[in-house]
Design a protein around this motif. Structure first.
Motif, PDB file in Angstrom:
ATOM      1  N   PHE A  29       0.819  -1.138  -0.075  1.00 12.97           N
ATOM      2  CA  PHE A  29       0.007   0.108  -0.173  1.00 12.97           C
ATOM      3  C   PHE A  29       0.862   1.105   0.001  1.00 12.97           C
ATOM      4  O   PHE A  29       0.545   2.248  -0.623  1.00 12.97           O
ATOM      5  N   HIS A  30       1.909   1.189   0.896  1.00 11.92           N
ATOM      6  CA  HIS A  30       2.716   2.259   0.803  1.00 11.92           C
ATOM      7  C   HIS A  30       3.537   2.505  -0.354  1.00 11.92           C
ATOM      8  O   HIS A  30       3.849   3.929  -0.906  1.00 11.92           O
ATOM      9  N   VAL A  97      13.230   3.678  16.776  1.00 14.68           N
ATOM     10  CA  VAL A  97      12.758   4.207  15.473  1.00 14.68           C
ATOM     11  C   VAL A  97      12.234   5.845  15.367  1.00 14.68           C
ATOM     12  O   VAL A  97      12.631   6.408  14.644  1.00 14.68           O
ATOM     13  N   ALA A  98      11.704   6.011  16.682  1.00  9.98           N
ATOM     14  CA  ALA A  98      11.293   7.690  16.829  1.00  9.98           C
ATOM     15  C   ALA A  98      12.544   8.498  16.771  1.00  9.98           C
ATOM     16  O   ALA A  98      12.732   9.327  16.172  1.00  9.98           O
ATOM     17  N   LEU A  99      13.518   8.061  17.365  1.00 12.09           N
ATOM     18  CA  LEU A  99      14.862   8.607  17.654  1.00 12.09           C
ATOM     19  C   LEU A  99      15.486   8.808  16.245  1.00 12.09           C
ATOM     20  O   LEU A  99      16.136  10.185  15.972  1.00 12.09           O
ATOM     21  N   LEU A 100      15.672   7.836  15.479  1.00 11.98           N
ATOM     22  CA  LEU A 100      16.327   7.845  14.246  1.00 11.98           C
ATOM     23  C   LEU A 100      15.465   8.765  13.218  1.00 11.98           C
ATOM     24  O   LEU A 100      16.268   9.564  12.510  1.00 11.98           O
ATOM     25  N   TYR A 101      14.232   8.741  13.505  1.00 14.29           N
ATOM     26  CA  TYR A 101      13.586   9.635  12.469  1.00 14.29           C
ATOM     27  C   TYR A 101      13.706  11.097  12.868  1.00 14.29           C
ATOM     28  O   TYR A 101      14.005  11.762  11.999  1.00 14.29           O
ATOM     29  N   VAL A 102      13.600  11.628  14.161  1.00 22.01           N
ATOM     30  CA  VAL A 102      13.860  12.584  14.507  1.00 22.01           C
ATOM     31  C   VAL A 102      15.187  13.301  14.208  1.00 22.01           C
ATOM     32  O   VAL A 102      15.325  14.358  13.573  1.00 22.01           O
ATOM     33  N   VAL A 103      16.016  12.550  14.472  1.00 25.82           N
ATOM     34  CA  VAL A 103      17.674  12.869  14.097  1.00 25.82           C
ATOM     35  C   VAL A 103      17.810  13.094  12.776  1.00 25.82           C
ATOM     36  O   VAL A 103      18.428  14.102  12.260  1.00 25.82           O
ATOM     37  N   PHE A 104      17.561  12.219  11.887  1.00 28.95           N
ATOM     38  CA  PHE A 104      17.868  12.339  10.438  1.00 28.95           C
ATOM     39  C   PHE A 104      16.889  12.866   9.634  1.00 28.95           C
ATOM     40  O   PHE A 104      17.188  13.299   8.497  1.00 28.95           O
ATOM     41  N   ASN A 300      11.255   4.243   5.796  1.00 36.88           N
ATOM     42  CA  ASN A 300      11.911   3.510   4.319  1.00 36.88           C
ATOM     43  C   ASN A 300      11.615   4.352   3.276  1.00 36.88           C
ATOM     44  O   ASN A 300      12.487   4.098   1.938  1.00 36.88           O
ATOM     45  N   THR A 301      10.403   4.846   3.048  1.00 31.83           N
ATOM     46  CA  THR A 301      10.030   5.691   1.932  1.00 31.83           C
ATOM     47  C   THR A 301      10.987   6.567   1.667  1.00 31.83           C
ATOM     48  O   THR A 301      11.371   6.939   0.494  1.00 31.83           O
ATOM     49  N   GLN A 302      11.450   7.561   2.439  1.00 35.61           N
ATOM     50  CA  GLN A 302      12.541   8.492   2.268  1.00 35.61           C
ATOM     51  C   GLN A 302      13.867   7.761   1.788  1.00 35.61           C
ATOM     52  O   GLN A 302      14.524   8.411   0.805  1.00 35.61           O
ATOM     53  N   ILE A 303      14.086   6.715   2.435  1.00 29.69           N
ATOM     54  CA  ILE A 303      15.498   6.089   1.902  1.00 29.69           C
ATOM     55  C   ILE A 303      15.300   5.372   0.494  1.00 29.69           C
ATOM     56  O   ILE A 303      16.103   5.695  -0.583  1.00 29.69           O
ATOM     57  N   GLU A 304      13.905   4.926   0.035  1.00 26.48           N
ATOM     58  CA  GLU A 304      14.063   4.394  -1.164  1.00 26.48           C
ATOM     59  C   GLU A 304      14.049   5.588  -2.126  1.00 26.48           C
ATOM     60  O   GLU A 304      14.636   5.554  -3.238  1.00 26.48           O
ATOM     61  N   ASN A 305      13.278   6.642  -1.793  1.00 27.43           N
ATOM     62  CA  ASN A 305      13.349   7.915  -2.802  1.00 27.43           C
ATOM     63  C   ASN A 305      14.600   8.272  -3.205  1.00 27.43           C
ATOM     64  O   ASN A 305      14.680   8.608  -4.354  1.00 27.43           O
ATOM     65  N   ARG A 306      15.670   8.201  -2.197  1.00 35.31           N
ATOM     66  CA  ARG A 306      16.904   8.784  -2.707  1.00 35.31           C
ATOM     67  C   ARG A 306      17.587   7.561  -3.419  1.00 35.31           C
ATOM     68  O   ARG A 306      18.451   7.979  -4.281  1.00 35.31           O
ATOM     69  N   ILE A 320       9.458  -2.186  -6.459  1.00 40.70           N
ATOM     70  CA  ILE A 320       8.601  -2.913  -5.499  1.00 40.70           C
ATOM     71  C   ILE A 320       9.550  -3.991  -4.688  1.00 40.70           C
ATOM     72  O   ILE A 320       9.605  -3.885  -3.648  1.00 40.70           O
ATOM     73  N   VAL A 321      10.303  -4.418  -5.761  1.00 38.47           N
ATOM     74  CA  VAL A 321      11.283  -5.345  -5.135  1.00 38.47           C
ATOM     75  C   VAL A 321      12.210  -4.861  -3.974  1.00 38.47           C
ATOM     76  O   VAL A 321      12.556  -5.167  -3.084  1.00 38.47           O
ATOM     77  N   ILE A 322      12.813  -3.596  -4.649  1.00 37.14           N
ATOM     78  CA  ILE A 322      13.883  -2.856  -3.738  1.00 37.14           C
ATOM     79  C   ILE A 322      13.136  -2.365  -2.378  1.00 37.14           C
ATOM     80  O   ILE A 322      13.798  -2.712  -1.370  1.00 37.14           O
ATOM     81  N   SER A 323      11.865  -1.932  -2.544  1.00 38.87           N
ATOM     82  CA  SER A 323      11.040  -1.453  -1.241  1.00 38.87           C
ATOM     83  C   SER A 323      10.855  -2.800  -0.457  1.00 38.87           C
ATOM     84  O   SER A 323      11.024  -2.694   0.834  1.00 38.87           O
ATOM     85  N   VAL A 324      10.451  -3.926  -0.820  1.00 42.28           N
ATOM     86  CA  VAL A 324      10.400  -5.121  -0.105  1.00 42.28           C
ATOM     87  C   VAL A 324      11.588  -5.620   0.615  1.00 42.28           C
ATOM     88  O   VAL A 324      11.750  -5.941   1.609  1.00 42.28           O
ATOM     89  N   VAL A 325      12.821  -5.827  -0.234  1.00 39.81           N
ATOM     90  CA  VAL A 325      13.819  -6.208   0.326  1.00 39.81           C
ATOM     91  C   VAL A 325      14.599  -5.086   1.179  1.00 39.81           C
ATOM     92  O   VAL A 325      14.960  -5.703   2.378  1.00 39.81           O
ATOM     93  N   LEU A 326      14.639  -3.790   1.146  1.00 41.40           N
ATOM     94  CA  LEU A 326      15.134  -2.737   1.842  1.00 41.40           C
ATOM     95  C   LEU A 326      14.380  -2.733   3.059  1.00 41.40           C
ATOM     96  O   LEU A 326      15.001  -2.986   4.047  1.00 41.40           O
ATOM     97  N   CYS A 327      12.966  -2.875   3.201  1.00 40.68           N
ATOM     98  CA  CYS A 327      12.143  -3.011   4.488  1.00 40.68           C
ATOM     99  C   CYS A 327      12.637  -4.215   5.376  1.00 40.68           C
ATOM    100  O   CYS A 327      12.677  -4.154   6.358  1.00 40.68           O
ATOM    101  N   SER A 328      12.655  -5.276   4.516  1.00 43.71           N
ATOM    102  CA  SER A 328      13.057  -6.584   5.244  1.00 43.71           C
ATOM    103  C   SER A 328      13.910  -6.653   5.774  1.00 43.71           C
ATOM    104  O   SER A 328      14.592  -7.039   6.944  1.00 43.71           O
ATOM    105  N   LEU A 329      15.471  -6.104   5.187  1.00 39.35           N
ATOM    106  CA  LEU A 329      16.774  -6.116   5.549  1.00 39.35           C
ATOM    107  C   LEU A 329      16.616  -5.123   6.603  1.00 39.35           C
ATOM    108  O   LEU A 329      17.248  -5.496   8.001  1.00 39.35           O
TER     109      LEU A 329
END
Length: 355
Positions: A29-30, A97-104, A300-306, A320-329
């Motif tokens: 969906f994302h 996760v919240a801290l990583l988001y706020v910082v980066f 992960n969306t911001q990372i995928e966009n880059r 789609i494959v990159i999104s699934v693999v990246l999120c899984s990793l």
């Protein structure tokens, strides 16, 4: 009463499958809403993939009652242990996760983050209907709803255990009526969205509790045939609604379809007798990392966009494959680096015995 542990494990295997399916559908969906990913004839269905958050809350209530149905949580010792286990299992990864988001990735100022800190630490963001777009809350709102549902669970458990079967069906009907009617009120009066509303998500959670407590007996449920019929019904009905442009994007309105079908799916998969599922180490592992899999979708969306921009990646399938693999990793890394170590440390600190 003696708990049939083998039966519980057998049930858990089917529910593991449902948990993994829900997490994957939310990711797809994302992919669709953030990257415009196309899924062919299933695009309409995937565009409404947020309905699987309802499945997540219903499943959470079902599994929790299944796990604790024989324990009197109303007793203070058991109550304390229950809350500590839930907090140890949820908060560390959420905080990281919240801290990583706020910082980066966060755009809020230092002052704004300090004002938000107590709300985020206590998991109260979902009670503010307008905080969804602020900071990491569009990806962590479900944690807030889940924490509040956990807070109410001991009372839910005690009430349900004392209910007659008839009272449970009545309660189930009232919860569904409230869920089905609320989106109509939102539409008619243009009120704020109830998608992240902890009360309505709590109703979905309570429906899961009620489903687990019901003495349902059916030869049809508990079979692959039943599951595929339910899945086809869900995909078909949602796709038809999207095709005719019926309140597309109003995910809670689609609870009219999703909640009854998800209820049937939970009952089916809870009773599914499948040695392959029961013995699947891969399925157990995938289920174990689903919490992290949900949470990493916060950023992960911001990372995928880059990645897509840097590599000039336009291919739909490859995205789609990159999104699934990246999120899984990322989920695997956070599961092993944060979630599991914190769970072990928490158990050593708060519990004198292995749990």
């Amino acid at each position: 009463m003696i708990i049939d542990k083998e039966k519980i494990l057998r049930r858990a295997a089917g529910l593991d499958l449902f948990r993994v399916l829900a997490a994957l559908m939310v990711l797809l969906f994302h992919c669709h809403i953030h990257h415009g990913s196309d899924f062919g004839v299933l695009t309409g269905f995937v565009s409404m993939g947020a309905i699987f958050m309802s499945a997540f809350f219903m499943l959470s209530g079902y599994v929790l009652f299944l796990t604790y149905r024989e324990q009197p949580l109303i007793q203070i010792a058991n109550l304390k242990k229950f809350y500590l286990k839930r907090l140890v299992g949820i908060l560390p990864l959420y905080y990281v996760v919240a801290l990583l988001y706020v910082v980066f990735l966060g755009r809020e100022s230092v002052v704004q983050n300090l004002l938000l800190l107590p709300v985020e630490m206590l998991g109260l963001q979902s009670v503010f209907s307008s905080l969804f777009e602020v900071s990491h809350n569009d990806g962590t709102w479900f944690i807030s709803c889940l924490l509040l549902s956990y807070l109410a669970f001991p009372l839910m458990q005690e009430a349900v255990k004392q209910m007659s079967a008839r009272a449970k069906y009545v309660a189930l009907g009232i919860c569904m009526l409230a869920l089905f009617w609320a989106p109509l009120v939102v539409h008619a009066f243009s009120t704020a969205s109830i998608y992240t509303n902890p009360f309505f998500r709590g109703l979905e959670f309570f429906i899961g509790v009620l489903l687990c407590s019901l003495p349902v007996q059916s030869k049809f449920w508990g079979t692959w045939k039943a599951f595929f019929v339910e899945l086809i019904a869900l995909v078909g009905l949602v796709s038809v609604g999207v095709h005719f442009h019926f309140s597309v994007g109003n995910y809670m309105l689609y609870d009219w379809v999703a909640v009854p079908v998800f209820a049937c799916m939970v009952l089916t998969l809870a009773r599914l007798k499948s040695p392959k599922l029961q013995d699947s180490a891969v399925l157990r592992y995938m289920s174990a990392v689903t919490y992290a899999f949900f949470l990493v979708q916060t950023f992960n969306t911001q990372i995928e966009n880059r990645i897509f921009s840097a590599g000039d990646i336009q291919n739909n399938v490859l995205r789609i494959v990159i999104s699934v693999v990246l999120c899984s990793l990322m989920a695997v890394v956070l599961h092993h680096v944060v979630e599991r170590p914190c769970a072990r440390i928490g158990k050593k600190i708060f519990f004198s015995e292995k749990t």
